[in-house]
Design an enzyme around this catalytic site. Structure first.
Site, mmCIF file in Angstrom:
data_model
loop_
_atom_site.group_PDB
_atom_site.id
_atom_site.type_symbol
_atom_site.label_atom_id
_atom_site.label_comp_id
_atom_site.label_asym_id
_atom_site.label_seq_id
_atom_site.Cartn_x
_atom_site.Cartn_y
_atom_site.Cartn_z
ATOM 1 N N ARG A 1 -22.800 24.965 9.574
ATOM 2 C CA ARG A 1 -24.192 24.551 9.770
ATOM 3 C C ARG A 1 -24.421 23.290 8.941
ATOM 4 N NH1 ARG A 1 -28.711 26.482 6.679
ATOM 5 N NH2 ARG A 1 -30.648 25.820 7.638
ATOM 6 N N CYS B 1 -26.878 23.432 0.845
ATOM 7 C CA CYS B 1 -26.752 24.153 -0.428
ATOM 8 C C CYS B 1 -26.390 25.608 -0.158
ATOM 9 C CB CYS B 1 -28.068 24.077 -1.189
ATOM 10 S SG CYS B 1 -29.460 24.588 -0.186
ATOM 11 N N ARG C 1 -40.821 22.046 3.141
ATOM 12 C CA ARG C 1 -40.857 23.283 2.337
ATOM 13 C C ARG C 1 -41.745 23.104 1.112
ATOM 14 N NH1 ARG C 1 -34.893 25.906 1.750
ATOM 15 N NH2 ARG C 1 -34.826 24.572 -0.080
ATOM 16 N N GLY D 1 -32.105 19.215 -5.163
ATOM 17 C CA GLY D 1 -30.979 18.297 -5.300
ATOM 18 C C GLY D 1 -29.902 18.923 -6.157
ATOM 19 N N SER D 2 -29.108 18.072 -6.783
ATOM 20 C CA SER D 2 -27.961 18.576 -7.542
ATOM 21 C C SER D 2 -28.409 19.188 -8.873
ATOM 22 C CB SER D 2 -26.996 17.424 -7.809
ATOM 23 O OG SER D 2 -27.645 16.435 -8.572
ATOM 24 N N GLU E 1 -34.735 23.559 -6.996
ATOM 25 C CA GLU E 1 -33.825 24.085 -5.967
ATOM 26 C C GLU E 1 -32.538 23.294 -6.089
ATOM 27 O OE1 GLU E 1 -34.381 26.582 -3.985
ATOM 28 O OE2 GLU E 1 -36.538 26.858 -4.130
ATOM 29 N N LEU E 2 -31.525 23.888 -6.711
ATOM 30 C CA LEU E 2 -30.354 23.096 -7.097
ATOM 31 C C LEU E 2 -29.097 23.474 -6.311
ATOM 32 C CD1 LEU E 2 -31.189 23.134 -10.922
ATOM 33 C CD2 LEU E 2 -31.961 21.535 -9.171
ATOM 34 N N GLU F 1 -19.045 22.541 -5.734
ATOM 35 C CA GLU F 1 -19.679 22.543 -4.415
ATOM 36 C C GLU F 1 -18.978 21.493 -3.548
ATOM 37 O OE1 GLU F 1 -23.766 21.276 -4.660
ATOM 38 O OE2 GLU F 1 -24.345 22.645 -3.058
ATOM 39 N N LYS G 1 -40.786 11.555 -3.033
ATOM 40 C CA LYS G 1 -39.765 10.517 -3.229
ATOM 41 C C LYS G 1 -38.523 11.049 -2.503
ATOM 42 C CE LYS G 1 -36.469 9.484 -5.122
ATOM 43 N NZ LYS G 1 -35.218 9.266 -4.377
HETATM 44 P P1 NAP Z 1 -29.112 14.405 -5.962
HETATM 45 O O1 NAP Z 1 -28.143 13.314 -6.173
HETATM 46 O O2 NAP Z 1 -29.434 15.288 -7.096
HETATM 47 O O3 NAP Z 1 -30.436 13.691 -5.411
HETATM 48 C C1 NAP Z 1 -31.568 14.421 -5.029
HETATM 49 C C2 NAP Z 1 -32.792 13.537 -5.151
HETATM 50 O O4 NAP Z 1 -32.974 13.173 -6.516
HETATM 51 C C3 NAP Z 1 -32.697 12.217 -4.391
HETATM 52 O O5 NAP Z 1 -33.974 11.882 -3.911
HETATM 53 C C4 NAP Z 1 -32.254 11.253 -5.468
HETATM 54 O O6 NAP Z 1 -32.577 9.909 -5.203
HETATM 55 C C5 NAP Z 1 -33.057 11.770 -6.631
HETATM 56 N N1 NAP Z 1 -32.532 11.389 -7.942
HETATM 57 C C6 NAP Z 1 -31.243 11.165 -8.311
HETATM 58 N N2 NAP Z 1 -31.193 10.856 -9.630
HETATM 59 C C7 NAP Z 1 -32.473 10.879 -10.083
HETATM 60 C C8 NAP Z 1 -33.076 10.629 -11.354
HETATM 61 N N3 NAP Z 1 -32.350 10.311 -12.428
HETATM 62 N N4 NAP Z 1 -34.417 10.755 -11.456
HETATM 63 C C9 NAP Z 1 -35.172 11.085 -10.391
HETATM 64 N N5 NAP Z 1 -34.656 11.326 -9.160
HETATM 65 C C10 NAP Z 1 -33.324 11.231 -9.017
HETATM 66 O O7 NAP Z 1 -28.683 15.357 -4.767
HETATM 67 P P2 NAP Z 1 -28.216 14.967 -3.298
HETATM 68 O O8 NAP Z 1 -26.825 14.459 -3.372
HETATM 69 O O9 NAP Z 1 -29.249 14.123 -2.622
HETATM 70 O O10 NAP Z 1 -28.259 16.395 -2.555
HETATM 71 C C11 NAP Z 1 -27.213 17.283 -2.601
HETATM 72 C C12 NAP Z 1 -27.479 18.381 -3.620
HETATM 73 O O11 NAP Z 1 -28.716 19.027 -3.314
HETATM 74 C C13 NAP Z 1 -26.437 19.490 -3.557
HETATM 75 O O12 NAP Z 1 -26.063 19.863 -4.858
HETATM 76 C C14 NAP Z 1 -27.167 20.627 -2.854
HETATM 77 O O13 NAP Z 1 -26.681 21.915 -3.145
HETATM 78 C C15 NAP Z 1 -28.550 20.438 -3.356
HETATM 79 N N6 NAP Z 1 -29.514 21.105 -2.456
HETATM 80 C C16 NAP Z 1 -30.113 22.239 -2.907
HETATM 81 C C17 NAP Z 1 -30.998 22.934 -2.075
HETATM 82 C C18 NAP Z 1 -31.674 24.192 -2.528
HETATM 83 O O14 NAP Z 1 -32.643 24.589 -1.884
HETATM 84 N N7 NAP Z 1 -31.229 24.839 -3.582
HETATM 85 C C19 NAP Z 1 -31.264 22.430 -0.790
HETATM 86 C C20 NAP Z 1 -30.626 21.268 -0.376
HETATM 87 C C21 NAP Z 1 -29.753 20.612 -1.233
HETATM 88 P P3 NAP Z 1 -31.458 8.931 -4.591
HETATM 89 O O15 NAP Z 1 -31.214 9.405 -3.238
HETATM 90 O O16 NAP Z 1 -32.067 7.611 -4.622
HETATM 91 O O17 NAP Z 1 -30.248 9.059 -5.455
#
Ligand code: NAP
Length: 483
Positions: free
Chosen positions: A285, A291, A166, A235-236, A257-258, A388, A181
């Site tokens: 799904r 998210c 995307r 991500g989060s 995109e959080l 969530e 990354k």
């Molecule tokens: P996350 O913990 O925020 O991690 C996302 C990405 O950020 C990973 O690559 C992670 O690396 C990296 N990261 C973490 N801490 C960081 C920092 N301090 N500096 C730079 N990068 C950092 O989220 P997740 O657990 O992987 O994914 C789940 C979340 O994503 C949920 O909240 C979900 O709703 C959200 N999400 C949103 C969408 C949307 O389109 N809105 C789509 C999909 C998912 P590491 O893996 O090494 O920790």
């Protein structure tokens, strides 16, 4: 039919910076299979120096890539779409191995993820400017769109392919170079994609992948480097906020995109069977690890028991097991931490008075499994209504009036997507207009579409991916004044 061994052997496990390269110092980190906890591969563990190497490579080819005719860029993207589609089974199996989801879910993701290359191969040639005479008669106005420059994409583990494509699709179409990354839990799919892009003719340096177990340390020098022009993050919300702060110094363009907390609202006049079918999709799904997953079900009291009973019946047919088993419809969660979070949210809801109608307890054993779960009569103070859940748990709450239903839906800091079931068109439009989310599904349980603008409001972030809006995120506007 490809075997697990063949798939794993074909994936590059080094960093991808103009091709496969070792991490400085040669460090690696393990990638686990969530179905049994076994190590699938050891992957290069990038250092901050490696991140700068990737940026050097992106900067070196940025001007040439931007000057490449858009038709040519589009044709490369189209070849990536074709090759990804031809190798769908391989990519699906790889994703199931590293992320856990059931194979049919992975196949859906390959289809969805590949579509961003096809869609943006078509958008690449439709980047328009504007030309007009100044109304004051003082001259002419030319508006020109240019690529923003080298971008950093940080992606989550839940959709290891599509959350990358995307971003990569529109960035490359716009003429930007990109460093990805990926999440440390699921780095293999993105490495396999980088290799495929190279085989499809993408010039070296245009797309790099840096895998790392130290995401903060490795991305920091990029955010501090004035040569980087954009950060796009999925991500989060917690990490997103930190990254916006870190991007402030370099005044980077950012797309965020959080997290989500999607309400699924069912009115008395809805087609209940259709609502149950939609609820199955919106909830299960990607095993609930989306998210866009329906996080809470608000059902009007007149149909509350009918909807709950039918959802229990439908969800009880879910087959929990390893994603590679052809009978499985629900795979494991990503890791132990996620399993603990889901279990805690369910336990908390039960402790404050929710009734368990289905599931509710992890089976234990190897792997991070949690069954499809339905909770009814969930009190307003249960954490699961605010946080969530990211798992296969459906909390159900009743409401009386339309106003109460809308207020309950909006009672969240998040605003990514909402689902509404009603047969009354006026009501559907009233609710769609009043609901505070970037996307609304009316009588639909899945809304994601590469041709539509995906994104949120409030704590779900800003920026859009897909649609004609998606490429704008990677373009800057230049005004040229003429006599
Ligand atoms: P996350 O913990 O925020 O991690 C996302 C990405 O950020 C990973 O690559 C992670 O690396 C990296 N990261 C973490 N801490 C960081 C920092 N301090 N500096 C730079 N990068 C950092 O989220 P997740 O657990 O992987 O994914 C789940 C979340 O994503 C949920 O909240 C979900 O709703 C959200 N999400 C949103 C969408 C949307 O389109 N809105 C789509 C999909 C998912 P590491 O893996 O090494 O920790």
């Amino acid at each position: 039919m490809v075997s697990e061994r063949e798939v794993l052997q074909s994936v590059p496990t080094q960093l991808w910076i103009g091709g496969p390269v070792d991490a400085t110092g040669g460090g690696t980190f393990p990638v686990h299979n969530p179905a049994d906890g076994q190590v699938l591969a050891e992957v290069a563990d990038a250092t901050p120096e490696d991140a700068v190497r990737a940026l050097d490579a992106a900067v070196a080819v940025q001007a040439e890539w931007a000057a490449t005719p858009s038709r040519e860029r589009g044709e490369i993207l189209r070849r990536v779409f074709d090759q990804l589609t031809a190798r769908a089974e391989e990519f699906a199996l790889l994703m199931t191995l590293e992320m856990g989801k059931a194979l049919p879910e992975s196949r859906n993701e390959v289809r969805y993820g590949a579509e961003f290359f096809r869609w943006f191969s078509e958008e690449a040639v439709r980047v328009h400017g504007r030309y007009l005479h100044a109304p004051s008669g003082t001259g002419r106005i030319m508006v020109h769109k240019q690529p923003v420059g080298p971008c950093l994409a940080i992606t989550p583990w839940n959709f290891p392919l599509a959350m990358g494509t995307r971003k990569i699709g529109p960035a490359l179409a716009a003429g930007c170079t990109m460093i990805v990354k990926p999440a440390s839990a699921t780095p293999l799919t993105m490495l396999a994609l980088a290799k495929l892009c190279s085989e499809a003719g993408l010039p070296d340096g245009v797309l790099s992948v840096i895998t790392s177990s130290r995401s903060g340390a490795v991305t920091q020098p990029l955010l501090d480097d004035p040569r980087l022009r954009k950060l796009t993050f999925t991500g989060s919300t917690e990490v997103g906020k930190k990254l916006v702060e870190k991007s402030a110094n370099g005044l980077l363009r950012t797309s965020m995109e959080l997290g989500g907390n999607a309400p699924f609202v069912v009115f008395d006049d809805a087609d209940i069977d259709a609502a149950v079918q939609g609820a199955m999709l919106a909830k299960l799904r990607n095993g609930g690890e989306a998210c866009t997953a329906a996080n809470r079900f608000h059902v009007q009291n007149g149909v509350l028991e009918e909807f709950t009973t039918k959802l229990v019946e439908a969800m009880s047919n879910t087959v929990l097991g390893p994603g590679t088993d052809p009978n499985t419809t629900l795979g494991p969660l990503i890791n132990e931490e996620q399993l603990d979070t889901v279990s805690e949210l369910v336990d908390d809801a039960v402790a404050v008075g929710a009734q368990v109608r289905l599931g509710g307890k992890a089976p234990g054993g190897p792997g991070w499994f949690y069954p499809a779960t339905i909770l009814s009569e969930v009190p307003a103070n249960a954490r699961i209504l605010r946080e969530e859940v990211f798992g296969p748990v459906a909390p159900i709450v009743g409401f009386d009036t339309e106003q109460e239903g809308l207020a309950a839906a909006n009672n969240t800091e998040f605003g990514l997507v909402s689902y509404v079931y009603t047969r009354d068109l006026d009501r559907a439009l009233r609710i769609a207009e009043g609901i505070e989310s970037g996307m609304v599904g009316i009588n639909r349980g899945v809304i994601s579409d590469p041709a539509a603008p995906f994104g949120g409001v409030k704590a779900s972030g800003f920026g859009r991916e897909g649609g004609i809006e998606g490429i704008e995120e990677y373009l800057s506007t230049k005004y040229i004044a003429l006599t």
